[in-house]
Design a protein around this motif. Structure first.
Motif, mmCIF file in Angstrom:
data_model
loop_
_atom_site.group_PDB
_atom_site.id
_atom_site.type_symbol
_atom_site.label_atom_id
_atom_site.label_comp_id
_atom_site.label_asym_id
_atom_site.label_seq_id
_atom_site.Cartn_x
_atom_site.Cartn_y
_atom_site.Cartn_z
ATOM 1 N N ALA A 137 0.834 -1.209 0.000
ATOM 2 C CA ALA A 137 0.000 0.000 0.000
ATOM 3 C C ALA A 137 0.866 1.256 0.000
ATOM 4 O O ALA A 137 0.607 2.205 -0.746
ATOM 5 C CB ALA A 137 -0.929 -0.018 1.214
ATOM 6 N N ALA A 138 1.931 1.244 0.821
ATOM 7 C CA ALA A 138 2.811 2.424 0.879
ATOM 8 C C ALA A 138 3.524 2.627 -0.456
ATOM 9 O O ALA A 138 3.700 3.763 -0.919
ATOM 10 C CB ALA A 138 3.833 2.251 2.006
ATOM 11 N N ASP A 168 0.949 4.104 -2.792
ATOM 12 C CA ASP A 168 0.623 5.471 -2.348
ATOM 13 C C ASP A 168 1.693 6.461 -2.802
ATOM 14 O O ASP A 168 1.393 7.572 -3.243
ATOM 15 C CB ASP A 168 0.536 5.537 -0.813
ATOM 16 C CG ASP A 168 -0.791 4.973 -0.310
ATOM 17 O OD1 ASP A 168 -1.671 4.707 -1.156
ATOM 18 O OD2 ASP A 168 -0.924 4.803 0.918
ATOM 19 N N GLU A 169 2.945 6.049 -2.669
ATOM 20 C CA GLU A 169 4.035 6.944 -3.055
ATOM 21 C C GLU A 169 3.981 7.229 -4.565
ATOM 22 O O GLU A 169 4.162 8.369 -5.008
ATOM 23 C CB GLU A 169 5.383 6.313 -2.684
ATOM 24 C CG GLU A 169 6.535 7.283 -2.845
ATOM 25 C CD GLU A 169 7.895 6.617 -2.575
ATOM 26 O OE1 GLU A 169 7.925 5.563 -1.905
ATOM 27 O OE2 GLU A 169 8.894 7.162 -3.051
ATOM 28 N N ALA A 193 1.316 7.163 -6.399
ATOM 29 C CA ALA A 193 0.151 8.032 -6.642
ATOM 30 C C ALA A 193 0.516 9.485 -6.345
ATOM 31 O O ALA A 193 0.116 10.401 -7.073
ATOM 32 C CB ALA A 193 -1.024 7.568 -5.782
ATOM 33 N N ARG A 194 1.300 9.703 -5.290
ATOM 34 C CA ARG A 194 1.741 11.073 -4.977
ATOM 35 C C ARG A 194 2.640 11.616 -6.080
ATOM 36 O O ARG A 194 2.558 12.786 -6.453
ATOM 37 C CB ARG A 194 2.463 11.106 -3.630
ATOM 38 C CG ARG A 194 1.522 11.129 -2.431
ATOM 39 C CD ARG A 194 2.245 11.561 -1.158
ATOM 40 N NE ARG A 194 3.295 10.635 -0.769
ATOM 41 C CZ ARG A 194 3.084 9.505 -0.076
ATOM 42 N NH1 ARG A 194 1.858 9.168 0.283
ATOM 43 N NH2 ARG A 194 4.090 8.715 0.241
ATOM 44 N N ALA A 223 -3.455 -3.053 -4.882
ATOM 45 C CA ALA A 223 -3.325 -1.645 -4.475
ATOM 46 C C ALA A 223 -3.389 -0.709 -5.687
ATOM 47 O O ALA A 223 -3.973 0.373 -5.615
ATOM 48 C CB ALA A 223 -2.011 -1.450 -3.707
ATOM 49 N N GLU A 234 -6.224 2.183 -6.377
ATOM 50 C CA GLU A 234 -5.872 3.568 -6.710
ATOM 51 C C GLU A 234 -6.578 3.988 -8.013
ATOM 52 O O GLU A 234 -7.072 5.122 -8.117
ATOM 53 C CB GLU A 234 -4.344 3.686 -6.838
ATOM 54 C CG GLU A 234 -3.825 5.105 -6.930
ATOM 55 C CD GLU A 234 -4.266 5.998 -5.769
ATOM 56 O OE1 GLU A 234 -4.206 5.547 -4.606
ATOM 57 O OE2 GLU A 234 -4.678 7.138 -6.047
#
Ligand SMILES: [Zn+2]
Length: 356
Positions: A105-106, A109-110, A112-113, A143, A147
């Motif tokens: 997930a992390a 997430d990174e 996506a940022r 994940a 997203e």
């Protein structure tokens, strides 16, 4: 002359343009991938001047060959800025590769940022992609899908059923892919082989839907094609690349006969001599003599534009859409214009209507 919509190259990797003629053709796909990994490791800086120059040259070449829209796969996002300076419309797919991910997930997430930090333009958008079922951990795939679901109009992409080695690995967990993952230190001993086809595996993971571009499909069975049809996914075929990499010849007639949405890509200059979608069409024509020229042209225009989410502006000639239209010179005597257009048109016979 013929006037037609600007072509859509639904799958390329512009950042690999500097690898032109660097990775020799292979008879086995995993050998070819080893060649690409070695070549990329020789140039660790993704913004090296020769890499950026090759991207600019590739963009010019694509436009000269009649391309209006690209689906560009990038592991580094270095192609975003050059694309915004070009005449092309594009989806840049930030492609994730991670087989052994301690915190899926992390990791996503990174990513996506990273894509949210880029300012999309009217013509250049950014989304996420998974490299392939053999190189992305199941929880990373999930994940990425989560997203994508947060982004209602974003397309997604995955290389799928490209090689026989991929089929063997997803079914049994063995073979040349397993060896490669171990050799590069990416193997995850906790991973369990799904024991099904790669298409069934992704489908049962909830990954496939109408926003997914499934790239290659060389090794897909009829059952796999039926699943793509049921999900409304688009199959992007890149037959010249498949020949170069040792993946084999895609069953193009099956793609059309079973009603799959088919778009066309050139893949990267590491595995194809140019980014000319007309040349790709000529290879499709040779591999699939019973498919109509009109259906092949539809794949190179309307289907690609729809799959990439650009059908409001590109893919057909209609009032209200962009007038980014091609003019192709035709011979004086010609019985079948569509057949001629899939016979291998070169840049010398192509002009843009808005640049005349
Ligand atoms: Zn690719």
């Amino acid at each position: 002359m013929a006037v037609l919509p600007g072509l859509v190259n639904a799958h390329t990797h512009l950042e690999l343009s500097y690898l032109r003629d660097e990775v020799a053709p292979a008879s086995e796909f995993v050998s070819w991938i080893r060649g690409v990994i070695a070549a990329r490791r020789r140039r660790p800086d993704p913004r090296a001047p020769e890499i950026m120059r090759a991207i600019d040259d590739a963009l010019s070449q694509a436009v000269a060959c009649g391309t209006a829209v690209v689906g560009d796969i990038s592991n580094t996002l270095v192609t975003f800025e050059p694309l915004t300076r070009s005449r092309l419309a594009a989806v840049v797919f930030y492609e994730l590769i991670r087989f052994n991910a301690p915190d899926p997930a992390a990791f996503v997430d990174e990513a996506a940022r990273d894509i949210d930090a880029l300012l999309p333009t009217d013509r250049v958008r950014v989304s996420l992609a998974a490299h392939a079922p053999y190189s992305v951990a199941p929880l990373v795939l999930r994940a990425i899908r989560r997203e994508i679901d947060r982004r209602p109009f974003a397309p997604c992409s995955v290389h799928l059923s490209e090689s026989s080695e991929e089929i063997e690995f997803i079914r049994t967990g063995r073979g040349p892919w397993r060896t490669l993952l171990e050799d590069i230190g990416a193997w995850d001993p906790a991973w369990q082989p799904p024991g099904v086809s790669p298409v069934q595996f992704l489908d049962e993971s909830g990954f496939l839907d109408a926003r997914v571009l499934a790239v290659h499909g060389v090794q897909m069975t009829i059952e796999d094609l039926d699943r793509l049809v049921a999900r409304g996914s688009t199959l992007v075929t890149c037959p010249r690349s498949n020949g170069h990499t040792g993946a084999g010849a895609p069953p193009i007639e099956d793609f059309y006969n079973y009603g799959v949405n088919v778009a066309i890509g050139t893949d990267s200059l590491a595995s194809t001599p140019d980014l000319n979608v007309f040349a790709e069409l000529a290879t499709l024509r040779a591999l699939a003599p019973t498919v109509s020229a009109g259906a092949l042209l539809d794949s190179a225009t309307r289907q690609g534009a729809r799959a990439l989410g650009f059908d409001a502006d590109y893919g057909t000639i209609e009032p209200g859409k962009s007038a980014r239209l091609l003019v192709v010179n035709l011979p004086a005597r010609l019985d079948d214009v569509e057949e001629y257009l899939v016979s291998g048109i070169g840049p010398d016979d192509i002009r843009w209507l808005d640049e005349l």
